[in-house]
Design a protein around this motif. Structure first.
Motif, PDB file in Angstrom:
ATOM      1  N   ASN A   6     -41.049 -55.198  39.721  1.00  0.00           N
ATOM      2  CA  ASN A   6     -41.742 -55.377  41.167  1.00  0.00           C
ATOM      3  C   ASN A   6     -42.791 -56.524  41.120  1.00  0.00           C
ATOM      4  OD1 ASN A   6     -40.050 -53.417  42.471  1.00  0.00           O
ATOM      5  ND2 ASN A   6     -41.343 -51.767  41.342  1.00  0.00           N
ATOM      6  N   LEU A   7     -42.658 -57.531  40.362  1.00  0.00           N
ATOM      7  CA  LEU A   7     -43.604 -58.576  40.092  1.00  0.00           C
ATOM      8  C   LEU A   7     -44.375 -59.013  41.504  1.00  0.00           C
ATOM      9  CD1 LEU A   7     -44.856 -60.653  38.246  1.00  0.00           C
ATOM     10  CD2 LEU A   7     -42.999 -62.142  38.607  1.00  0.00           C
ATOM     11  N   LYS A   8     -45.684 -58.873  41.363  1.00  0.00           N
ATOM     12  CA  LYS A   8     -46.490 -59.392  42.278  1.00  0.00           C
ATOM     13  C   LYS A   8     -47.701 -60.453  41.689  1.00  0.00           C
ATOM     14  CE  LYS A   8     -47.788 -58.191  46.314  1.00  0.00           C
ATOM     15  NZ  LYS A   8     -48.472 -57.487  47.402  1.00  0.00           N
ATOM     16  N   GLU A   9     -47.545 -61.629  41.770  1.00  0.00           N
ATOM     17  CA  GLU A   9     -48.472 -62.356  40.659  1.00  0.00           C
ATOM     18  C   GLU A   9     -49.225 -63.341  41.678  1.00  0.00           C
ATOM     19  OE1 GLU A   9     -46.062 -64.482  38.046  1.00  0.00           O
ATOM     20  OE2 GLU A   9     -44.915 -65.544  39.625  1.00  0.00           O
ATOM     21  N   VAL A  10     -50.462 -63.635  41.088  1.00  0.00           N
ATOM     22  CA  VAL A  10     -51.468 -64.727  41.587  1.00  0.00           C
ATOM     23  C   VAL A  10     -52.052 -65.609  40.606  1.00  0.00           C
ATOM     24  CG1 VAL A  10     -53.322 -63.117  41.341  1.00  0.00           C
ATOM     25  CG2 VAL A  10     -53.612 -64.619  42.983  1.00  0.00           C
ATOM     26  N   THR A  11     -52.538 -66.753  40.943  1.00  0.00           N
ATOM     27  CA  THR A  11     -52.879 -67.635  39.911  1.00  0.00           C
ATOM     28  C   THR A  11     -54.468 -67.756  40.119  1.00  0.00           C
ATOM     29  OG1 THR A  11     -50.834 -68.941  39.790  1.00  0.00           O
ATOM     30  CG2 THR A  11     -52.910 -70.209  39.256  1.00  0.00           C
ATOM     31  N   PHE A  12     -55.085 -67.702  38.865  1.00  0.00           N
ATOM     32  CA  PHE A  12     -56.502 -67.913  38.959  1.00  0.00           C
ATOM     33  C   PHE A  12     -57.107 -69.162  38.117  1.00  0.00           C
ATOM     34  CE2 PHE A  12     -57.134 -63.432  39.697  1.00  0.00           C
ATOM     35  CZ  PHE A  12     -58.244 -63.310  39.946  1.00  0.00           C
ATOM     36  N   GLU A 208     -40.297 -69.997  48.097  1.00  0.00           N
ATOM     37  CA  GLU A 208     -40.337 -68.461  47.267  1.00  0.00           C
ATOM     38  C   GLU A 208     -41.832 -68.073  46.983  1.00  0.00           C
ATOM     39  OE1 GLU A 208     -38.099 -66.204  46.234  1.00  0.00           O
ATOM     40  OE2 GLU A 208     -36.795 -67.459  47.607  1.00  0.00           O
ATOM     41  N   ARG A 209     -42.744 -69.285  46.849  1.00  0.00           N
ATOM     42  CA  ARG A 209     -44.050 -68.968  46.738  1.00  0.00           C
ATOM     43  C   ARG A 209     -44.811 -68.296  47.889  1.00  0.00           C
ATOM     44  NH1 ARG A 209     -43.315 -73.794  44.167  1.00  0.00           N
ATOM     45  NH2 ARG A 209     -43.608 -73.934  41.873  1.00  0.00           N
ATOM     46  N   ILE A 210     -44.365 -68.785  49.157  1.00  0.00           N
ATOM     47  CA  ILE A 210     -44.732 -68.237  50.211  1.00  0.00           C
ATOM     48  C   ILE A 210     -44.265 -67.007  50.507  1.00  0.00           C
ATOM     49  CG2 ILE A 210     -45.369 -68.493  53.043  1.00  0.00           C
ATOM     50  CD1 ILE A 210     -46.918 -70.473  51.024  1.00  0.00           C
ATOM     51  N   LYS A 211     -43.184 -66.788  50.421  1.00  0.00           N
ATOM     52  CA  LYS A 211     -42.274 -65.346  50.501  1.00  0.00           C
ATOM     53  C   LYS A 211     -42.611 -64.409  49.862  1.00  0.00           C
ATOM     54  CE  LYS A 211     -37.569 -63.813  50.048  1.00  0.00           C
ATOM     55  NZ  LYS A 211     -36.364 -63.877  49.853  1.00  0.00           N
ATOM     56  N   ASN A 212     -43.075 -64.650  48.571  1.00  0.00           N
ATOM     57  CA  ASN A 212     -43.325 -63.589  47.623  1.00  0.00           C
ATOM     58  C   ASN A 212     -45.082 -63.458  47.578  1.00  0.00           C
ATOM     59  OD1 ASN A 212     -41.036 -63.164  46.780  1.00  0.00           O
ATOM     60  ND2 ASN A 212     -40.911 -64.804  45.128  1.00  0.00           N
ATOM     61  N   MET A 213     -45.653 -64.235  48.463  1.00  0.00           N
ATOM     62  CA  MET A 213     -47.311 -64.330  48.654  1.00  0.00           C
ATOM     63  C   MET A 213     -47.935 -64.476  47.268  1.00  0.00           C
ATOM     64  SD  MET A 213     -47.962 -61.326  51.444  1.00  0.00           S
ATOM     65  CE  MET A 213     -49.641 -61.859  51.509  1.00  0.00           C
ATOM     66  N   HIS A 214     -47.333 -65.617  46.566  1.00  0.00           N
ATOM     67  CA  HIS A 214     -47.847 -65.948  45.093  1.00  0.00           C
ATOM     68  C   HIS A 214     -49.126 -66.901  45.615  1.00  0.00           C
ATOM     69  CE1 HIS A 214     -47.502 -68.037  40.985  1.00  0.00           C
ATOM     70  NE2 HIS A 214     -48.704 -67.555  41.351  1.00  0.00           N
ATOM     71  N   ARG A 249     -53.686 -61.407  56.579  1.00  0.00           N
ATOM     72  CA  ARG A 249     -53.410 -61.723  57.995  1.00  0.00           C
ATOM     73  C   ARG A 249     -52.864 -63.294  58.176  1.00  0.00           C
ATOM     74  NH1 ARG A 249     -57.156 -57.763  59.379  1.00  0.00           N
ATOM     75  NH2 ARG A 249     -58.827 -59.456  59.660  1.00  0.00           N
ATOM     76  N   ALA A 250     -53.729 -64.104  57.679  1.00  0.00           N
ATOM     77  CA  ALA A 250     -53.675 -65.589  57.478  1.00  0.00           C
ATOM     78  C   ALA A 250     -52.233 -66.009  56.848  1.00  0.00           C
ATOM     79  CB  ALA A 250     -54.848 -66.254  56.998  1.00  0.00           C
ATOM     80  N   TYR A 251     -52.038 -65.255  55.742  1.00  0.00           N
ATOM     81  CA  TYR A 251     -50.835 -65.508  54.842  1.00  0.00           C
ATOM     82  C   TYR A 251     -49.585 -65.280  55.892  1.00  0.00           C
ATOM     83  CZ  TYR A 251     -49.185 -66.605  50.123  1.00  0.00           C
ATOM     84  OH  TYR A 251     -48.601 -67.226  49.271  1.00  0.00           O
ATOM     85  N   GLU A 252     -49.610 -64.111  56.549  1.00  0.00           N
ATOM     86  CA  GLU A 252     -48.320 -63.613  57.471  1.00  0.00           C
ATOM     87  C   GLU A 252     -48.393 -64.823  58.490  1.00  0.00           C
ATOM     88  OE1 GLU A 252     -46.541 -61.349  56.789  1.00  0.00           O
ATOM     89  OE2 GLU A 252     -47.404 -60.444  55.138  1.00  0.00           O
TER      90      GLU A 252
END
Length: 297
Positions: A6-12, A208-214, A249-252
């Motif tokens: 269930n990977l959910k990742e974010v870049t710092f 895919e980046r937008i779809k997975n909210m990365h 909300r902005a992301y959606e």
């Protein structure tokens, strides 16, 4: 590859400092050089992303994370407070001395090395900056011999006009080094910032980046929905002052545009991106644990 359920990742982007000045990097058009994220801000942002359900962070951006002055303190905070959080780090390897290697082995799960030349002449012409071919090669050869339980090590090459003639030699050399993964990619066009691959006009696909909210957290706390939005033309807010609910909300709204296949009808940076259309030429070579998964052609 390392599998995170269930990977959910974010870049710092901890810093914009980097010893390299690579010819294909959008930092050449970047307006925020030499900055560092305040350590207290970095801790706050980690808390917010974990509280929102993210389980992995990628340390990268316009700078080399190993240049970050507070890296060890950041690692200790993350692992002491968020023990289940996976950490991935991208670097050139120039600063991979014994101390940094110990840090990486203790805290980092996936280590990606950006290495874009087989000979000294090509390597230094592509990476430019202060990188020294012999030093990097020595660091990476030592690293490849250690084969610790972790991190999972990825050696990565971007195939472009300036280094194309050396790609097969590079593949032969590094694929025999016993690394976990060796790959070759076509260069991304950074949403139009770098004119390398053309935007194909066949079948538009949801990114895919937008779809997975990365999304990406930049050095000043601003949040972009994509790691390639280097001038933050799609800023969703700032984690220093804004709640995650507001950013989501902005992301959606952006996800909805992508889901409808309507990106090319907008003036968004996404419309200039070479990955909003289905294409099979991005990953050009892949070797995992000595087994060639995709041949270079």
């Amino acid at each position: 590859m390392v599998d995170i359920p269930n990977l959910k990742e974010v870049t710092f982007e901890l810093t914009t400092k980097c010893g390299a000045n690579c010819i294909m990097c959008a930092r050449n058009k970047y307006s925020r050089p030499g900055l560092e994220m305040d350590i207290r801000d970095a801790e706050l942002y980690v808390d917010k992303v974990v509280d929102s359900g993210y389980n992995a962070i990628i340390l990268g951006g316009m700078g080399d994370p190993l240049c970050y002055s507070h890296l060890e303190e950041f690692f200790e905070y993350v692992k002491n407070k968020h023990t289940g959080l996976s950490i991935r780090l991208t670097t050139t390897g120039q600063l991979m001395d014994a101390h940094n290697w110990d840090l990486v082995c203790e805290y980092v799960d996936i280590l990606k090395i950006s290495n874009y030349g087989f000979t000294k002449k090509t390597y230094e012409a592509v990476h430019r900056g202060n990188l020294v071919f012999e030093k990097v090669q020595n660091n990476l050869n030592q690293l490849s011999q250690k084969r610790e339980k972790k991190p999972y090590i990825i050696m990565s090459y971007l195939d472009m006009q300036e280094n194309h003639a050396e790609v097969r030699e590079w593949i032969r050399y590094w694929s025999r080094k016993g690394l976990h993964e060796v790959n070759v990619w076509k260069q991304h066009n950074w949403g139009g910032y770098v004119a390398e691959r053309e935007v194909l006009s066949d079948t538009e696909i949801p990114c895919e980046r937008i779809k997975n909210m990365h999304f990406k957290i930049w050095v000043d706390g601003n949040v972009s929905p994509c790691v390639f939005d280097c001038e933050r033309s799609l800023s969703l807010g700032n984690l220093r002052t804004d709640s995650f609910d507001l950013i989501n909300r902005a992301y959606e709204l952006l996800k909805g545009i992508h889901a409808k296949g309507a990106v090319d009808k907008t003036n968004l940076i996404c419309a200039k991106c070479d990955q909003i259309f289905s294409r099979k030429d991005a990953l050009m070579y892949l070797c995992e644990n000595g087994e060639v998964i995709r041949e270079y052609r």
